[in-house]
Design an enzyme around this catalytic site. Structure first.
Site, PDB file in Angstrom:
ATOM      1  CG  ASN A  85      -1.894   1.111   1.263  1.00 27.94           C
ATOM      2  OD1 ASN A  85      -1.910   1.956   0.365  1.00 27.94           O
ATOM      3  ND2 ASN A  85      -2.724   1.136   2.286  1.00 27.94           N
TER       4      ASN A  85
ATOM      5  NE  ARG B 298      -6.525   0.650   0.184  1.00 26.95           N
ATOM      6  CZ  ARG B 298      -7.000   1.012   1.345  1.00 26.95           C
ATOM      7  NH1 ARG B 298      -6.284   0.813   2.418  1.00 26.95           N
ATOM      8  NH2 ARG B 298      -8.167   1.553   1.441  1.00 26.95           N
TER       9      ARG B 298
ATOM     10  CG  HIS C 245     -13.785   2.726   3.150  1.00 26.60           C
ATOM     11  ND1 HIS C 245     -14.659   3.594   3.757  1.00 26.60           N
ATOM     12  CD2 HIS C 245     -12.549   3.097   3.552  1.00 26.60           C
ATOM     13  CE1 HIS C 245     -13.996   4.468   4.487  1.00 26.60           C
ATOM     14  NE2 HIS C 245     -12.694   4.188   4.367  1.00 26.60           N
TER      15      HIS C 245
ATOM     16  CG  HIS D  63     -15.447   0.758   6.416  1.00 24.69           C
ATOM     17  ND1 HIS D  63     -14.526  -0.229   6.151  1.00 24.69           N
ATOM     18  CD2 HIS D  63     -14.725   1.832   6.834  1.00 24.69           C
ATOM     19  CE1 HIS D  63     -13.306   0.235   6.399  1.00 24.69           C
ATOM     20  NE2 HIS D  63     -13.406   1.486   6.811  1.00 24.69           N
TER      21      HIS D  63
ATOM     22  NE  ARG E 123     -11.921  12.001   4.021  1.00 22.17           N
ATOM     23  CZ  ARG E 123     -11.638  10.704   4.056  1.00 22.17           C
ATOM     24  NH1 ARG E 123     -12.560   9.817   4.367  1.00 22.17           N
ATOM     25  NH2 ARG E 123     -10.425  10.295   3.769  1.00 22.17           N
TER      26      ARG E 123
ATOM     27  CD  GLU F  58      -9.478  -1.834   3.966  1.00 20.54           C
ATOM     28  OE1 GLU F  58      -9.437  -1.107   2.979  1.00 20.54           O
ATOM     29  OE2 GLU F  58      -9.369  -1.410   5.130  1.00 20.54           O
TER      30      GLU F  58
HETATM   31  P1  AMP Z   1     -10.145   2.835  11.543  1.00 19.03           P
HETATM   32  O1  AMP Z   1     -10.136   4.051  10.680  1.00 19.03           O
HETATM   33  O2  AMP Z   1     -11.012   1.742  11.028  1.00 19.03           O
HETATM   34  O3  AMP Z   1      -8.760   2.365  11.914  1.00 19.03           O
HETATM   35  O4  AMP Z   1     -10.826   3.299  12.932  1.00 19.03           O
HETATM   36  C1  AMP Z   1     -10.164   4.158  13.811  1.00 19.03           C
HETATM   37  C2  AMP Z   1     -11.164   4.724  14.765  1.00 19.03           C
HETATM   38  O5  AMP Z   1     -11.852   3.687  15.467  1.00 19.03           O
HETATM   39  C3  AMP Z   1     -10.520   5.549  15.888  1.00 19.03           C
HETATM   40  O6  AMP Z   1     -10.302   6.873  15.494  1.00 19.03           O
HETATM   41  C4  AMP Z   1     -11.563   5.483  16.960  1.00 19.03           C
HETATM   42  O7  AMP Z   1     -12.477   6.539  16.755  1.00 19.03           O
HETATM   43  C5  AMP Z   1     -12.299   4.181  16.708  1.00 19.03           C
HETATM   44  N1  AMP Z   1     -12.064   3.180  17.756  1.00 19.03           N
HETATM   45  C6  AMP Z   1     -11.073   2.281  17.853  1.00 19.03           C
HETATM   46  N2  AMP Z   1     -11.207   1.528  18.976  1.00 19.03           N
HETATM   47  C7  AMP Z   1     -12.326   1.959  19.598  1.00 19.03           C
HETATM   48  C8  AMP Z   1     -13.012   1.587  20.799  1.00 19.03           C
HETATM   49  N3  AMP Z   1     -12.578   0.607  21.583  1.00 19.03           N
HETATM   50  N4  AMP Z   1     -14.127   2.276  21.124  1.00 19.03           N
HETATM   51  C9  AMP Z   1     -14.580   3.280  20.336  1.00 19.03           C
HETATM   52  N5  AMP Z   1     -13.983   3.658  19.183  1.00 19.03           N
HETATM   53  C10 AMP Z   1     -12.873   3.010  18.810  1.00 19.03           C
END
Ligand code: AMP
Length: 396
Positions: A7, A89, A178, A204, A237, A380
């Protein structure tokens, strides 16, 4: 089989070496500060290694990655010949790519053609591809597009109601992103529910969030658009807004359109709604628990907008059998899942609070829920590895 997943970003390059059959990752890492100085962060054999290595271009980053993968101490393979294929990717496949494909000169030209649609990412993705081709000229390379899963959308979903010339001349339409995650979750959910024909809405929800309406495994609609700015509010965003807001802000504050878009991409979303407390849902949950009303508003707005799209997609699909949650928030934040599902009782969605409090891949709906609700952790990289392996095996 060993698939190297790449990536490539403008100044970074993430990699994983994965067995596509088992999903086992034998090594993974990140080359960062490419074009500045260069640092390799490598994880393998239960050990972390950080090395400063000059990386003027992506070629040196790929070379450093291959060197460490075959390193006598920190490596996991004896020779790069053990890498069966590379899966890249690629952000934007425009209207050129409906699926993953083996990379040849024609594919590279088509990815180049999509640069106006993905001006930051596609050039970096191409640098990763070219760097791999240079050091592994006989190893098959596969491109996996973030937009491809959504290419089954019908025109009524992907066309914008603006003059046709912008679609015909400039390919301006909804693409969605995504896609690799949505594809993985759709495929995995079919295995979990034990059927292939069903109506599903996938949420997602992470730092970036998007949703998709999926009929029998094929995407019918998705919330992101020409760019990842559209849809539900995200970490930073805005999600959907009236386009005239841009004109108003630019005129009033003397901002350029680029500056305004930067604000909408990087300074908006739940971060802005929370009064700049955080874009992280854990911080928002803590803030709300301490009585911060803006954090509560950010959480309320997020759940409200996600629930609205579930309703919209249930209408688009003329029904809904399965609702799935994935990504950082979708997988980990039971309170946000519950707040979303609280709106959806009229569709027959009923959560089991005990199941909703648990972690990992599992059903969280009550026995008498008309709609099955699942948490399906996304993967992914596994999807990229599986697509790559499938294409390479088929080509032999
Ligand atoms: P991602 O972009 O899929 O990696 O998601 C990241 C986001 O998931 C973080 O900025 C958090 O807002 C949220 N997140 C991760 N772990 C938790 C948790 N245990 N409880 C609530 N939100 C979470």
């Amino acid at each position: 089989m060993n698939i190297l997943i790449i990536n490539a970003g403008s100044s970074s390059l993430k990699y994983q070496l994965m067995d596509p059959d088992t999903g086992v990752v034998s090594a993974k890492g990140l080359c960062e500060r490419i074009g500045i100085d260069g640092r390799l962060n490598h994880n393998a054999n239960g050990k972390k290694v950080v090395k400063d290595i000059p990386m003027p271009t992506h070629s040196e980053a790929i070379a450093a990655t291959l060197d460490i993968l075959v390193d006598a101490v920190d490596g996991v393979i004896k020779s790069t010949d053990e890498i069966d294929a590379v899966g890249h990717r690629v952000l934007h496949g425009g209207m050129e790519f409906f699926d993953s494909c083996i990379i040849d000169d024609e594919v590279i030209a088509a990815i180049e053609k999509c640069i106006p649609l993905g001006p930051l990412h596609n050039p970096a993705n191409l640098m990763g591809i070219r760097a791999c081709q240079a050091v592994m000229p006989t190893t098959p390379q596969v491109a996996v597009f973030d937009t491809a899963f959504h290419m089954t959308m019908p025109p009524k979903a992907y066309r914008y109601a603006i003059p046709t010339e912008y679609f015909k001349n400039d390919s301006i339409r909804r693409y969605g992103f995504h896609g690799t995650s949505h594809k993985y979750v759709a495929k995995r959910t079919a295995e979990l529910v034990g059927k292939t024909e069903f109506k599903m809405v996938n949420c997602h929800l992470g730092n970036g969030s998007s949703m998709s309406a999926v009929l029998n495994g094929k995407c019918q609609d998705t919330t992101m658009g020409l760019t990842p700015l559209a849809g539900v509010p995200m970490g930073t965003r805005s999600g959907d807004i009236d386009a005239a807001v841009v004109q108003f802000i630019c005129n009033k504050y003397g901002m350029s359109v680029d500056e305004c878009l930067n604000m909408l991409n990087k300074k908006s979303g739940v971060l802005a709604l929370s009064g700049n407390v955080s874009s992280d849902f854990r911080d928002l949950g803590n803030g709300a628990a301490e009585g911060n009303e803006e954090c509560q508003l950010a959480l309320d707005k997020f759940a409200y907008e996600v629930a609205k799209y579930v309703g919209a997609y249930a209408a688009a699909l003329k029904g809904i059998d399965v609702l799935t949650f994935t990504a950082g928030v979708g997988e980990n934040d039971g309170a946000t899942r519950a707040a979303i599902c609280d709106y959806l009782g009229f569709l027959g969605v009923k959560l089991d609070p005990e199941l909703n409090a648990q972690r990992g891949e599992h059903k969280i709906s009550a026995e008498d829920s008309k709609v099955q609700v699942w948490v399906v952790p996304t993967n992914e990289e596994l999807m990229i590895a599986q697509d790559t392996a499938e294409l390479v095996k088929a080509a032999k």
